[in-house]
Design a protein around this motif. Sequence first.
Motif, PDB file in Angstrom:
ATOM      1  N   ILE A 503     -44.027   4.619 104.189  1.00  0.00           N
ATOM      2  CA  ILE A 503     -43.202   3.406 104.029  1.00  0.00           C
ATOM      3  C   ILE A 503     -42.143   3.337 105.118  1.00  0.00           C
ATOM      4  O   ILE A 503     -41.957   2.291 105.771  1.00  0.00           O
ATOM      5  N   ASP A 504     -41.416   4.421 105.336  1.00  0.00           N
ATOM      6  CA  ASP A 504     -40.369   4.426 106.366  1.00  0.00           C
ATOM      7  C   ASP A 504     -40.956   4.177 107.747  1.00  0.00           C
ATOM      8  O   ASP A 504     -40.356   3.495 108.590  1.00  0.00           O
ATOM      9  N   LEU A 505     -42.141   4.778 108.000  1.00  0.00           N
ATOM     10  CA  LEU A 505     -42.787   4.574 109.292  1.00  0.00           C
ATOM     11  C   LEU A 505     -43.114   3.093 109.523  1.00  0.00           C
ATOM     12  O   LEU A 505     -42.893   2.548 110.606  1.00  0.00           O
ATOM     13  N   ASN A 506     -43.630   2.451 108.484  1.00  0.00           N
ATOM     14  CA  ASN A 506     -44.004   1.034 108.605  1.00  0.00           C
ATOM     15  C   ASN A 506     -42.778   0.141 108.789  1.00  0.00           C
ATOM     16  O   ASN A 506     -42.768  -0.756 109.640  1.00  0.00           O
ATOM     17  N   ILE A 507     -41.742   0.368 107.986  1.00  0.00           N
ATOM     18  CA  ILE A 507     -40.586  -0.528 107.998  1.00  0.00           C
ATOM     19  C   ILE A 507     -39.702  -0.289 109.208  1.00  0.00           C
ATOM     20  O   ILE A 507     -39.322  -1.226 109.921  1.00  0.00           O
ATOM     21  N   VAL A 508     -39.368   0.965 109.444  1.00  0.00           N
ATOM     22  CA  VAL A 508     -38.379   1.266 110.478  1.00  0.00           C
ATOM     23  C   VAL A 508     -39.007   1.279 111.868  1.00  0.00           C
ATOM     24  O   VAL A 508     -38.541   0.583 112.778  1.00  0.00           O
ATOM     25  N   ARG A 509     -40.087   2.035 112.030  1.00  0.00           N
ATOM     26  CA  ARG A 509     -40.652   2.195 113.369  1.00  0.00           C
ATOM     27  C   ARG A 509     -41.594   1.041 113.752  1.00  0.00           C
ATOM     28  O   ARG A 509     -41.551   0.545 114.870  1.00  0.00           O
ATOM     29  N   GLU A 510     -42.456   0.679 112.826  1.00  0.00           N
ATOM     30  CA  GLU A 510     -43.444  -0.364 113.142  1.00  0.00           C
ATOM     31  C   GLU A 510     -42.810  -1.739 113.235  1.00  0.00           C
ATOM     32  O   GLU A 510     -43.105  -2.515 114.150  1.00  0.00           O
ATOM     33  N   LEU A 511     -41.908  -2.062 112.274  1.00  0.00           N
ATOM     34  CA  LEU A 511     -41.352  -3.406 112.206  1.00  0.00           C
ATOM     35  C   LEU A 511     -39.904  -3.485 112.679  1.00  0.00           C
ATOM     36  O   LEU A 511     -39.342  -4.586 112.762  1.00  0.00           O
ATOM     37  N   GLY A 512     -39.258  -2.369 112.975  1.00  0.00           N
ATOM     38  CA  GLY A 512     -37.883  -2.394 113.452  1.00  0.00           C
ATOM     39  C   GLY A 512     -36.902  -2.860 112.401  1.00  0.00           C
ATOM     40  O   GLY A 512     -35.875  -3.471 112.722  1.00  0.00           O
ATOM     41  N   GLY A 513     -37.192  -2.545 111.108  1.00  0.00           N
ATOM     42  CA  GLY A 513     -36.330  -3.024 110.035  1.00  0.00           C
ATOM     43  C   GLY A 513     -35.506  -1.913 109.408  1.00  0.00           C
ATOM     44  O   GLY A 513     -35.341  -0.823 109.973  1.00  0.00           O
ATOM     45  N   GLU A 514     -35.022  -2.178 108.185  1.00  0.00           N
ATOM     46  CA  GLU A 514     -34.189  -1.232 107.452  1.00  0.00           C
ATOM     47  C   GLU A 514     -34.699  -1.141 106.022  1.00  0.00           C
ATOM     48  O   GLU A 514     -35.202  -2.131 105.463  1.00  0.00           O
ATOM     49  N   ILE A 515     -34.555   0.077 105.408  1.00  0.00           N
ATOM     50  CA  ILE A 515     -34.938   0.253 104.009  1.00  0.00           C
ATOM     51  C   ILE A 515     -33.937   1.186 103.351  1.00  0.00           C
ATOM     52  O   ILE A 515     -33.478   2.168 103.969  1.00  0.00           O
ATOM     53  N   SER A 516     -33.566   0.827 102.146  1.00  0.00           N
ATOM     54  CA  SER A 516     -32.652   1.673 101.369  1.00  0.00           C
ATOM     55  C   SER A 516     -33.191   1.800  99.952  1.00  0.00           C
ATOM     56  O   SER A 516     -33.789   0.852  99.418  1.00  0.00           O
ATOM     57  N   ARG A 517     -32.964   3.001  99.341  1.00  0.00           N
ATOM     58  CA  ARG A 517     -33.446   3.250  97.975  1.00  0.00           C
ATOM     59  C   ARG A 517     -32.246   3.624  97.123  1.00  0.00           C
ATOM     60  O   ARG A 517     -31.417   4.444  97.525  1.00  0.00           O
ATOM     61  N   ASP A 518     -32.181   3.030  95.975  1.00  0.00           N
ATOM     62  CA  ASP A 518     -31.082   3.295  95.051  1.00  0.00           C
ATOM     63  C   ASP A 518     -31.682   3.779  93.730  1.00  0.00           C
ATOM     64  O   ASP A 518     -32.268   2.979  92.972  1.00  0.00           O
ATOM     65  N   TYR A 519     -31.583   5.099  93.501  1.00  0.00           N
ATOM     66  CA  TYR A 519     -32.124   5.687  92.275  1.00  0.00           C
ATOM     67  C   TYR A 519     -31.067   5.578  91.194  1.00  0.00           C
ATOM     68  O   TYR A 519     -30.081   6.324  91.194  1.00  0.00           O
ATOM     69  N   ARG A 520     -31.281   4.668  90.294  1.00  0.00           N
ATOM     70  CA  ARG A 520     -30.330   4.443  89.202  1.00  0.00           C
ATOM     71  C   ARG A 520     -30.843   5.097  87.936  1.00  0.00           C
ATOM     72  O   ARG A 520     -32.042   5.405  87.806  1.00  0.00           O
ATOM     73  N   PRO A 521     -29.939   5.350  86.931  1.00  0.00           N
ATOM     74  CA  PRO A 521     -30.392   5.990  85.680  1.00  0.00           C
ATOM     75  C   PRO A 521     -31.487   5.199  84.975  1.00  0.00           C
ATOM     76  O   PRO A 521     -32.343   5.793  84.303  1.00  0.00           O
ATOM     77  N   ASP A 522     -31.477   3.862  85.128  1.00  0.00           N
ATOM     78  CA  ASP A 522     -32.460   3.055  84.401  1.00  0.00           C
ATOM     79  C   ASP A 522     -33.615   2.590  85.288  1.00  0.00           C
ATOM     80  O   ASP A 522     -34.482   1.836  84.848  1.00  0.00           O
ATOM     81  N   GLY A 523     -33.649   2.983  86.570  1.00  0.00           N
ATOM     82  CA  GLY A 523     -34.759   2.545  87.399  1.00  0.00           C
ATOM     83  C   GLY A 523     -34.434   2.641  88.876  1.00  0.00           C
ATOM     84  O   GLY A 523     -33.343   3.062  89.283  1.00  0.00           O
ATOM     85  N   LEU A 524     -35.397   2.177  89.689  1.00  0.00           N
ATOM     86  CA  LEU A 524     -35.304   2.272  91.135  1.00  0.00           C
ATOM     87  C   LEU A 524     -35.114   0.866  91.726  1.00  0.00           C
ATOM     88  O   LEU A 524     -35.784  -0.091  91.311  1.00  0.00           O
ATOM     89  N   LYS A 525     -34.230   0.794  92.716  1.00  0.00           N
ATOM     90  CA  LYS A 525     -34.042  -0.463  93.442  1.00  0.00           C
ATOM     91  C   LYS A 525     -34.204  -0.174  94.928  1.00  0.00           C
ATOM     92  O   LYS A 525     -33.472   0.625  95.506  1.00  0.00           O
ATOM     93  N   VAL A 526     -35.193  -0.849  95.541  1.00  0.00           N
ATOM     94  CA  VAL A 526     -35.481  -0.674  96.968  1.00  0.00           C
ATOM     95  C   VAL A 526     -35.140  -1.989  97.670  1.00  0.00           C
ATOM     96  O   VAL A 526     -35.574  -3.069  97.230  1.00  0.00           O
ATOM     97  N   ARG A 527     -34.393  -1.889  98.758  1.00  0.00           N
ATOM     98  CA  ARG A 527     -34.037  -3.087  99.545  1.00  0.00           C
ATOM     99  C   ARG A 527     -34.612  -2.917 100.952  1.00  0.00           C
ATOM    100  O   ARG A 527     -34.349  -1.931 101.637  1.00  0.00           O
ATOM    101  N   ILE A 528     -35.383  -3.901 101.342  1.00  0.00           N
ATOM    102  CA  ILE A 528     -36.042  -3.903 102.659  1.00  0.00           C
ATOM    103  C   ILE A 528     -35.542  -5.117 103.437  1.00  0.00           C
ATOM    104  O   ILE A 528     -35.460  -6.231 102.905  1.00  0.00           O
TER     105      ILE A 528
END
Length: 538
Positions: A503-528
């Motif tokens: 995933i990081d390879l595709n978003i950051v290197r392939e597409l030149g974007g950003e990705i962040s992951r937020d592991y919360r007690p009730d679930g996961l939130k990913v922002r691309i």
Amino acid sequence: MKKIHPIAAFVAVALISLAMAGYAYFATQEAARIKFVAAVNDAQDRIESRMELHLSLLRATKALFESQDGDVSPSEYAAFYKALDVSDHFAGLHGIGFIRVVKAGEEAAVERELTDNLGGDRKVHPPSSLPQRAITVLVEPHDGYSDPVIGFDMMVDPARREAIEQALDDNGVHATGRVLMGDKTGASRNFAGFLVFTRLTRQAASDLPGTGLVYNAFRAEDLFQTALAKTPLLPVSVEVYDGDVGDDSLMFRSETPPASPLAESLATVRKFTMAGRQWTVLFRPTSAFASPSSRAVPLLLGLFGLMLAGAIALFLRYQQKALEAASTLHETTEKSLLEKELMLQEMKHRIKNSIARVLAIARQTAAQADDIGQFSSSFSARLQAMAASQDMLTRSRWQKADLGDLLRIELGQVFGKELPEDLLDGPQVLLDETTTQALGLTFHELATNALKYGKVGSLVSSLRIRWRLEGRSRSRALALDWHETGQADLQSPSGTGFGTKLIDLNIVRELGGEISRDYRPDGLKVRIRIPLPGNPAV
């Protein structure tokens, strides 16, 4: 440059034709103007000739009174008037008379003269406080209409007084401005008219007081209609004004109305002096006026020129098309060969890229798998994600893929075809080939992880995916939020697996974007967030 040749030919021929049509139009206008000016000159000559005839009558009357020292009896004056045959030779004349100008206080002598000559009790009227009186002594025709005029003091009327004073000063002929005169049939209506005065140059007999004046009275409508009624009738509408143009100065207007709009284009204004008074005469053509040449000639000439220009332009254009067709056929043949070569090169390039990607996925999957079964399952799912992306691009002929459709395909492979309606929310975004393949694998890995580690599974209702467009023009970017809920005591993983690396390879290197992951007690939130080249939004 060759394409503008027909246009240039059309413009050139059209301009020449329009110039010729314009010249013909202005020539037609000028011919009409010259013809109308000739008619105006004729109308003006008729008016001036008629007035000169009446002024000659005024001079003849003056000579009569001077020969008698201003002492002409009513019978002698009536015989003189009858001999003139006014109705046949001086049509338009309203009356001709004799006035005595005396000082205030000498009215009694004039009243005695009137009583002796005409009988009855004659009085000077109306009352006046002016230092001079201009009293009408004789008038012809002497009838029921003119009888009240006998004894009338013309000094009381400002228009008459001005002309009388001018005539007394220089012995010349002077006309009044516009005055209103009664109808001979009973004075029930008033008509516009004017009077012309001239003073006797010889002194009156010693027993007659004051100075003598003779005058002609004209009803303007009768005078000008008589002047213009001479055959041939002129196609001219005439308006005569005393001085400047205005309703208060209008003396005559032709019964035949002017022809519009030709009337305004040919309207002619003439100013000339008549009996010391300036007249303004407005001439317009009537419907009887005919232009010496047809107005359709310039129009037909212009239309013919435009048709000729169009025919020449079409001929040149068809000739060019024939040459272009031969040239296009040659270029198409060469282009087809070149396109085939480019397609082969493109296919080779894409195949190499796909093989390299498959080999990389195979190596990383094998490194992370515990046994051949796990490898086969993970590797097969990832190949299916790539195939789905390729299939979307193939259907769009490798142009663009819709983000929403891509998500539905990848999520459907993991969670099944029945997806909730509120699972996805965002505007339409079209993705190019590289972005489609990279996001296809990314969505597959996120969905697989949600199924494997979270509690999404068949309860896909606990997953929400939202996206939006940020920025404008070339700085536009896609922002996507992947939000999983319903999990308990979710913690950040201690290590990084191949899926996360992919995933990081595709978003950051392939597409030149950003990705962040937020592991919360009730679930996961990913922002691309990835930049979008061009304008992907539709």
